[in-house]
Design an enzyme around this catalytic site. Structure first.
Site, mmCIF file in Angstrom:
data_model
loop_
_atom_site.group_PDB
_atom_site.id
_atom_site.type_symbol
_atom_site.label_atom_id
_atom_site.label_comp_id
_atom_site.label_asym_id
_atom_site.label_seq_id
_atom_site.Cartn_x
_atom_site.Cartn_y
_atom_site.Cartn_z
ATOM 1 C CG ASN A 135 -1.802 -1.213 1.298
ATOM 2 O OD1 ASN A 135 -2.952 -1.183 0.897
ATOM 3 N ND2 ASN A 135 -1.256 -2.310 1.796
ATOM 4 C CB THR A 136 1.855 3.585 -1.850
ATOM 5 O OG1 THR A 136 2.825 2.545 -1.840
ATOM 6 C CG2 THR A 136 2.567 4.903 -2.063
ATOM 7 C CB THR A 137 -0.570 7.603 1.452
ATOM 8 O OG1 THR A 137 -1.576 6.684 1.895
ATOM 9 C CG2 THR A 137 -1.169 8.989 1.361
#
Length: 466
Positions: A277-279
């Site tokens: 996941n990544t923001t």
């Protein structure tokens, strides 16, 4: 196997009659393309528009709705200064080393965010080459187009194909960029983002932005929220989550965090899905800032995001934040200093995180439905191919409809290599009960649409089930 010209002509001639005749098997639909050559870019579409007055900052979004997946391009009328802060344990970026050098020069032309995991990184270099091809930059050493970029992971169990944002999509989005318009929600790079896998929430997220002007000072923040943690409202409640059946009513993020690790176990939650996941985020200010101020702005705002996303920047996140100064106004003493800018931008970023969350697909309501004729059920039977690695086989037996996923992975609540009953919930609509929505729509001849709506996945009919 390739069909002869005569066979193809007969199929095309007979297709309308066969589709219109009840009881006939469906006509085979074309195989989904294995390449991306036939995909059509959808530009500046979707989400809810955030508008603000900033001519120098242009934004364009593009998506392939077949994915769905997309790209968001931020470009500037002249080169700008930038800094970067990387917090996540699994980043995938372009040109961050240059941004870390801290030179007091304006070196950057654009920032590009995209889906497609590492395959989406080509969107960043594609925007740079478009800048050159369009004559804005050249091959001279002091005119090389430089784009910063980062990607998010939008594969895994959230979709049943591996379409990715490519050069063609990125350049179309860049060339259609508009000043002062950003799309909040499931648009651009946020087209297929999700949040909360850490607690098994598996909620849809998107991209979010916020803007504030104080006198001549302009501050804009943007984020593509695809975090392992949950998105949290300012009152501590979960902004989006498919709750586990065993969770207490009115659960808060404090309940989940204070009860770790129990809150992730059976009876509390059943975490599942990809742990990638990544923001990825961007802060833009029009005030001149030196390299040290810009770097501290990136660190300060990035740190603040741990309030709106919990937990934040885990080993499974690729979080990166870029801070850009367009240098359009001088810094004036006693007005707004760089630390205050950081505090204002931090508050705006929480708004941006919350603005990224779109309305969620509701869980299907399973109620008694009128009996469906066996003939109609049999008409839905067949193999529906979603990609090279996922096929859903639908069969009829004793007046009931069943589904089974084959290939490399399950299809939402339809298990891999196991048969599950499909329960009718409406005309041509069936559901598989579970924590997450799984609706199968047979209303379009030759296709099976799973989870119809904003994040639909379309499988094409291959052959009848024997």
């Amino acid at each position: 196997m390739p069909r002869s010209f005569l066979s193809l002509a007969l199929t095309l001639f007979l297709a309308p009659a066969l589709y219109a005749s009840p009881g006939f098997a469906q006509v085979p639909a074309p195989t989904p393309p294995d390449s991306q050559a036939d995909l059509k870019p959808v530009i500046n579409f979707g989400g809810k528009e955030l508008k603000f007055d900033w001519p120098m900052l242009k934004i364009g979004t593009g998506e392939y709705s077949e994915g769905p997946t997309g790209v968001t391009v931020f470009s500037f009328d002249k080169k700008v200064m930038a800094a970067v802060d990387v917090r996540g344990g699994a980043p995938a970026t372009v040109n961050t080393d240059l941004a870390r050098l801290g030179y007091p020069t304006s070196d950057f032309d654009a920032v590009v965010f995209a889906g497609g995991s590492a395959y989406g990184l080509e969107t960043t270099t594609a925007v740079a080459s478009a800048l050159k091809d369009d004559g804005k930059n050249t091959g001279n050493w002091d005119s090389i187009a430089v784009a910063l970029g980062a990607i998010i992971f939008d594969y895994g169990d959230r979709r049943l194909n591996e379409i990715y944002p490519d050069k063609r999509l990125a350049q179309a989005a860049y060339r259609a960029a508009q000043p002062g318009v950003f799309r909040n929600g499931a648009a651009g790079a946020g087209r297929m983002t999700m949040s909360g896998y850490f607690f098994g929430c598996k909620a849809h997220s998107g991209q979010g932005g916020a803007f504030r002007q104080i006198g001549d000072l302009k501050i804009a923040v943007f984020t593509v929220a695809n975090p392992y943690g949950v998105v949290v409202n300012r009152d501590g409640k979960l902004a989006a989550c498919y709750n586990d059946a065993g969770w207490p009513a009115n659960i808060t993020v404090n309940d989940l965090m204070h009860n770790l690790p129990e809150s992730r176990k059976a009876g509390w939650a059943t975490p599942s899905g990809p742990m990638h996941n990544t923001t990825i985020s961007l802060v833009v200010v029009n005030q001149k800032m030196d390299a040290a101020e810009l770097q501290r702005l990136a660190i300060q705002v990035h740190t603040s995001m741990a309030r709106g996303i919990q937990p934040f920047s885990t080993m499974n996140d690729g979080d990166a934040l870029y801070a850009v100064s367009t240098g359009e106004i001088e810094a004036e003493k006693g007005i707004v200093d760089s630390t205050e800018i950081g505090a204002i931008a931090s508050d705006l970023m929480w708004d941006a995180i919350l603005n990224s969350v779109p309305a969620q697909d509701p869980l299907p309501v399973i109620t008694a439905q009128p009996a469906i004729p066996v003939k109609a059920l049999a008409g839905y039977a067949g193999e529906y191919r979603f990609s090279n690695f996922v096929t859903v086989t639908v069969s009829e037996k004793d007046g009931k409809l069943y589904g089974r996923a084959t290939g490399a992975r399950k299809a939402f609540n339809v298990p891999l290599d196991q048969t599950v009953e499909l329960l009718p919930v409406g005309p041509g609509l069936f559901a598989v009960p579970g924590r997450y929505p799984t609706v199968l729509d047979f209303n379009q001849s030759g296709t099976l649409v799973m989870n119809p709506g904003l994040w639909k996945q379309t499988g094409l009919w291959q052959k009848a089930k024997k």
